[in-house]
Write a protein that holds these residues in place. Structure first.
Motif, mmCIF file in Angstrom:
data_model
loop_
_atom_site.group_PDB
_atom_site.id
_atom_site.type_symbol
_atom_site.label_atom_id
_atom_site.label_comp_id
_atom_site.label_asym_id
_atom_site.label_seq_id
_atom_site.Cartn_x
_atom_site.Cartn_y
_atom_site.Cartn_z
ATOM 1 N N TYR A 233 -1.995 -5.160 12.519
ATOM 2 C CA TYR A 233 -2.420 -5.787 11.326
ATOM 3 C C TYR A 233 -1.492 -5.344 10.235
ATOM 4 O O TYR A 233 -0.600 -4.808 10.322
ATOM 5 N N ARG A 234 -1.272 -6.543 9.008
ATOM 6 C CA ARG A 234 -0.530 -6.129 8.077
ATOM 7 C C ARG A 234 -1.205 -5.634 6.876
ATOM 8 O O ARG A 234 -2.074 -6.057 6.542
ATOM 9 N N LEU A 235 -0.526 -4.475 6.551
ATOM 10 C CA LEU A 235 -1.057 -3.656 5.433
ATOM 11 C C LEU A 235 -0.069 -3.863 4.435
ATOM 12 O O LEU A 235 1.076 -3.478 3.995
ATOM 13 N N ASP A 236 -0.547 -4.701 3.304
ATOM 14 C CA ASP A 236 0.390 -5.038 1.980
ATOM 15 C C ASP A 236 -0.017 -3.855 1.038
ATOM 16 O O ASP A 236 -1.389 -3.473 0.777
ATOM 17 N N ALA A 237 0.920 -3.290 0.200
ATOM 18 C CA ALA A 237 0.679 -2.361 -0.804
ATOM 19 C C ALA A 237 1.550 -2.561 -2.235
ATOM 20 O O ALA A 237 2.953 -2.892 -1.781
ATOM 21 N N ASP A 238 1.234 -2.532 -3.188
ATOM 22 C CA ASP A 238 2.245 -2.430 -4.126
ATOM 23 C C ASP A 238 2.314 -0.985 -4.837
ATOM 24 O O ASP A 238 1.514 -0.201 -4.713
ATOM 25 N N LEU A 239 3.716 -0.664 -5.052
ATOM 26 C CA LEU A 239 4.258 0.634 -5.518
ATOM 27 C C LEU A 239 4.612 0.502 -7.082
ATOM 28 O O LEU A 239 5.395 -0.387 -7.467
ATOM 29 N N TYR A 240 4.172 1.475 -7.635
ATOM 30 C CA TYR A 240 4.596 1.612 -9.154
ATOM 31 C C TYR A 240 5.398 2.692 -9.243
ATOM 32 O O TYR A 240 5.091 4.091 -9.077
ATOM 33 N N PHE A 241 6.624 2.719 -9.515
ATOM 34 C CA PHE A 241 7.671 3.871 -9.767
ATOM 35 C C PHE A 241 7.882 4.022 -11.243
ATOM 36 O O PHE A 241 8.238 3.110 -11.949
ATOM 37 N N VAL A 316 -5.330 4.200 4.260
ATOM 38 C CA VAL A 316 -4.616 5.247 3.447
ATOM 39 C C VAL A 316 -3.866 6.153 4.157
ATOM 40 O O VAL A 316 -2.666 6.331 3.847
ATOM 41 N N THR A 317 -4.188 6.641 5.195
ATOM 42 C CA THR A 317 -3.573 7.501 6.105
ATOM 43 C C THR A 317 -2.633 7.028 6.637
ATOM 44 O O THR A 317 -1.277 7.463 6.776
ATOM 45 N N TYR A 318 -2.550 5.747 7.336
ATOM 46 C CA TYR A 318 -1.627 5.168 7.861
ATOM 47 C C TYR A 318 -0.453 4.780 6.987
ATOM 48 O O TYR A 318 0.916 4.794 7.255
ATOM 49 N N LEU A 319 -0.753 4.267 5.579
ATOM 50 C CA LEU A 319 0.107 3.868 4.421
ATOM 51 C C LEU A 319 0.803 5.490 4.180
ATOM 52 O O LEU A 319 1.949 5.277 4.100
ATOM 53 N N LEU A 320 0.348 6.396 4.236
ATOM 54 C CA LEU A 320 1.005 7.723 3.752
ATOM 55 C C LEU A 320 2.030 7.835 4.937
ATOM 56 O O LEU A 320 3.217 8.224 4.695
ATOM 57 N N ASP A 321 1.490 7.755 6.201
ATOM 58 C CA ASP A 321 2.605 7.932 7.145
ATOM 59 C C ASP A 321 3.846 7.001 7.035
ATOM 60 O O ASP A 321 4.946 7.495 7.278
ATOM 61 N N ALA A 322 3.428 5.621 6.837
ATOM 62 C CA ALA A 322 4.620 4.762 6.728
ATOM 63 C C ALA A 322 5.448 5.017 5.407
ATOM 64 O O ALA A 322 6.643 4.888 5.716
ATOM 65 N N LEU A 323 4.757 5.474 4.443
ATOM 66 C CA LEU A 323 5.531 5.736 3.168
ATOM 67 C C LEU A 323 6.671 7.007 3.345
ATOM 68 O O LEU A 323 7.806 6.985 3.179
#
Length: 825
Positions: A233-241, A316-323
């Motif tokens: 699946y596709r995981l979309d996320a907004d990042l704020y820096f 969230v876990t996969y997102l942290l891995d990807a980040l």
């Protein structure tokens, strides 16, 4: 107490209307002409629908309605009249979708205990019909029109249940009131413990400009999506820096609620980023607003998949891995994020997600106990929580050790986590709720669960008069009904800005100078009269009982459901000492374990799994010499004995059961009973067929044989026995000796492949399996550490193993998984 008495009288007049208007197939032969109130001992009392309609339209009280009307005060009568006339503009298609979805059907069953066609008969189907027909009628969906469309002449109301509900409502309102008072008193008691010499307004924007970036990550895991259950699946996320921050910044994850999206808390992401945090907000595609709208349009068959309860924290876990992976490769990101300083914030379903990431555990035992009762409840969130009841059997430990602190806003917790699950959280935790939340009631979902926390640093925030949406962004709130908006949501957003900033500064960035802001001394400086804010660190059941003046209507600490088995961490210690892993597997169950006729080689999924597990353990236990893997043959008859006496686990087509002598891993395969038939014979089988004219092959002394004999007693059943029984059965189809063979679909497909038969020669029918079987590895009893280790290995490696050994029928397996997980009731 006068106020409570007035509320009881008010509820007596309008509770049925509220119940019916809260829930959202042929034309009825009859329509309801009267409403019957059944009262134990006293018997039945009647009021005609015509009288109620006359009252609603003109205010006139007819003779048969007078008996009830004179027992209601003028204000209650006026409220009842409004409820009778109130119309909801909603299409019949949407009503049909809502009332047929699992959560809607569950709710209708509960309401059907109160509103029925006959004594002791649940009125769910009659209510569904009336709701749909009323929505389709030109007069629209109103309580009066629901009565007119009710498919029997009498609409029967169980007054005993109604009065119990009224009593529960009154007790709840009083208990809610005294709990708010107890929290306010505790806040005053804590006032002098933290002095605030001077303070800044943490609601104000920070010093940094914010740069927003949207990223899409491809995740190779099974998940419910807009196209159904998918293997990736596709995981979309907004990042704020924070712009020009100059050094690595802590990371905060914000997880949205059910039917919401990643934009709902964009104001909070902007605020935290302006104070020097990197903020990431993922879109949970199996429960966001787009998914919800697609369901209501009829494009999806599942309102919320049980898998969503584990997919959200895994997002969230996969997102942290990807980040982390991206930061290691992307020069622009290098040095921007501190991955050893991560916090999580979540709202509603996202609040539960945050708590699971913090270490809370899904409470399968409490879910089974509570969700099997179809009692009407004032807690609407239980409809969502009970969907977790249908998760495949297994141990779900979703904690991410990178998370250092968790803030849950209006979370749902009471039965999906319970005291056992909440008690597993060890990191700093804050729970924030509103006293007038009708979606996730404050008492059941936040106040009591706060008592269950064992974390050293814990906080409970209360917005008196606050609702479920008191912290949502202004655009979302503007779309809501007044009862959902509550007073001054702008204040609620300010509170969340301040509390989340202080909490994350202290427990994620390690800024002890922000500790005074986590106190009554500070919250009093920002609290508004329309939405008073209290923040406390301590609360006890005794304080709640003292404030209530009696035993609370709902126990603050519920009775335990199951005894916790003691851990016996023996197997890992043995493997570390000996360097040997012993695994049993089949030799007659392709694709799991079988003899390859071309190479005369023992092979299959389980053989590869054994080798991969040996490598995994060698790395985990730091065994430089590696782990020797010993593979032993097993059968359906001796598998449990081998696990108890000889091997560390057994791998094969083992349906997870409640076995007192052994344990099981999480499910690694989901399949079910199918019939294998030759394609050119055009044999069509549906679950309703009696199969009198078919000869059906089965394996002797199996659950499948029992199922076929019980459900198709008139069929000609041919038994095959021994280790080669299934292989002989498949050959018997090809030679015309039998019409079909019944077994687990994955085993039948595997046997066709093993025999090098042409796949197009056969097909599995019906399209959906007749049963749903969850396969797990058999493990020794009472070794929780070994079970957890094996489950972690399966989570990391089983996908690639499964893909290798299911080539040619992976679509069938995914379809069966979708059906078995999402169609249960």
């Amino acid at each position: 107490m006068r106020k409570i008495a007035r509320l009881i009288k008010l509820n007596a007049g309008i509770c049925i209307g509220v119940i019916l208007l809260t829930i959202l197939k042929a034309k009825p032969v009859f329509s309801a002409e009267r409403v019957i109130f059944s009262i134990p001992v006293l018997g039945d009392f009647y009021v005609s629908v015509d009288s109620l309609e006359t009252f609603a339209k003109t205010g006139e009280i007819t003779s048969d309605f007078e008996f009830y009307a004179k027992r209601l005060q003028p204000h209650a009568l006026n409220q009842l009249r409004q409820v009778l006339r109130h119309r909801l503009d909603i299409s019949p298609v949407t009503v049909s979708r809502l009332t047929n979805m699992p959560m809607g059907e569950d709710y209708l069953k509960r309401v059907g205990q109160i509103v029925s066609t006959h004594r002791k008969r649940n009125g769910m189907y009659a209510l569904r019909s009336a709701l749909i027909l009323a929505a389709a009628d030109p007069d629209g969906l109103s309580l009066l029109n629901i009565m007119r469309q009710f498919p029997t002449q009498d609409m029967r109301i169980d007054s005993n249940l109604v009065f119990s509900l009224i009593k529960e409502s009154a007790n709840y309102l009083e208990y809610n009131k005294t709990t708010v008072e107890a929290i306010a008193q505790e806040a005053e008691a804590e006032l002098n413990k933290t002095q605030l010499s001077q303070s800044q307004d943490l609601r104000q924007r920070g010093a940094y400009q914010v740069v927003k970036e949207t990223r899409t990550f491809q995740i190779d895991r099974v998940r419910q999506t807009l196209t159904g259950l998918s293997s990736f699946y596709r995981l979309d996320a907004d990042l704020y820096f924070p712009q020009d921050f100059g050094k690595p910044a802590p990371l905060i994850v914000i997880t949205h609620g059910f039917g919401s999206n990643r934009f709902n808390y964009s104001y909070l992401a902007e605020h935290l980023a302006s104070h020097g945090f990197v903020v990431v907000v993922p879109e949970h595609i199996g429960s966001d607003s787009e998914y919800q709208q697609a369901f209501l349009r009829g494009e999806l068959s599942v309102d919320v998949s049980p898998i969503e309860f584990i997919s959200r924290p895994l997002d969230v876990t996969y997102l942290l891995d990807a980040l982390e992976s991206t930061a290691a490769k992307n020069l622009e990101w290098q040095g921007k994020i501190k991955f050893d300083q991560i916090g999580v914030i979540g709202h509603s379903f996202g609040g539960a997600t945050a708590l699971l990431l913090a270490g809370a555990e899904l409470n399968r035992a409490r879910l089974r106990q509570e969700c099997d009762r179809y009692q009407f409840t004032l807690n609407a969130s239980l409809m969502l929580q009970c969907r977790a009841r249908y998760l495949p059997p297994g141990e779900y430990r979703l904690r991410d050790p990178r998370i250092k602190a968790a803030l849950a806003v209006s979370p749902v917790t009471s039965i999906m986590l319970g005291p056992e699950g909440m008690g597993e959280i060890e990191i700093p935790t804050m729970v924030l709720g509103g006293s007038q939340d009708i979606v996730a009631p404050f008492i059941a979902e936040q106040a009591h669960p706060f008592l269950w926390l064992n974390a050293t640093h814990r906080y409970l925030g209360l917005m008196t008069n606050g609702t479920h949406s008191s912290t949502s962004n202004a655009e979302e709130v503007a779309k809501m009904a007044k009862i959902m908006q509550g007073p001054r949501p702008d204040l609620g957003r300010g509170y969340l800005k301040a509390l989340s900033l202080a909490f994350m500064e202290v427990y994620v960035r390690d800024r002890s100078d922000y500790q005074p802001y986590l106190s009554t001394s500070y919250t009093q400086t920002i609290s508004g009269d329309a939405l008073p804010l209290h923040l406390i660190k301590s609360l006890t059941p005794q304080q709640l009982e003292k404030a209530y003046g009696d035993v609370p209507p709902k126990p603050p600490i519920p009775e335990p459901v199951v005894a916790v088995e003691p851990q016996a961490d023996e197997i890992l210690a043995e493997i570390r000492r000996t360097g040997v892993l012993k695994i049993a597997m089949r030799s007659n169950a392709p694709p799991f374990g079988y003899i390859d006729p071309q190479q005369d080689l023992w092979t299959g999924y389980c053989s590869d799994l054994a080798d991969a597990l040996g490598t995994y353990l060698a790395n985990k236990l730091n065994l430089g010499a590696g782990v020797e893997v010993i593979k032993l043959p097993s059968t359906a008859e001796n598998r449990s004995e081998l696990v108890k006496d000889t091997v560390h686990l057994e791998c094969g087509p083992n349906t997870i059961t409640e076995d007192a002598e052994v344990n099981f891993s999480n499910a690694f395969f989901i399949t079910g009973t199918n019939f294998l038939v030759e394609t050119d014979k055009n044999i069509e089988i549906t679950p309703e067929d009696e199969l009198n004219d078919l000869s059906i092959g089965v394996l002797e002394n199996t659950l499948t044989e029992q199922f076929i004999r019980q459900n198709y007693p008139q069929a000609n059943i041919v038994s095959f026995s021994g280790e080669k029984g299934r292989a002989e059965g498949v050959k018997a189809i090809a030679t015309g000796e039998i019409d079909t063979f019944a077994s687990d679909g994955v085993l039948l497909a595997g046997e066709v492949a093993r025999q090098n038969l042409e796949p197009k020669q056969f097909q599995l029918v019906p399209e959906k399996p007749l049963t749903c079987d969850f396969y797990g590895l058999i493990l020794p009893q009472s070794d929780r550490q070994w079970q957890s280790t094996v489950n972690s290995f399966l989570s990391d490696r089983q996908l690639e193993l499964r893909e290798k050994w299911t080539t040619g029928f992976s679509d069938k397996l995914l379809s069966d998984l979708d059906y078995c997980v999402n169609q249960q009731r």
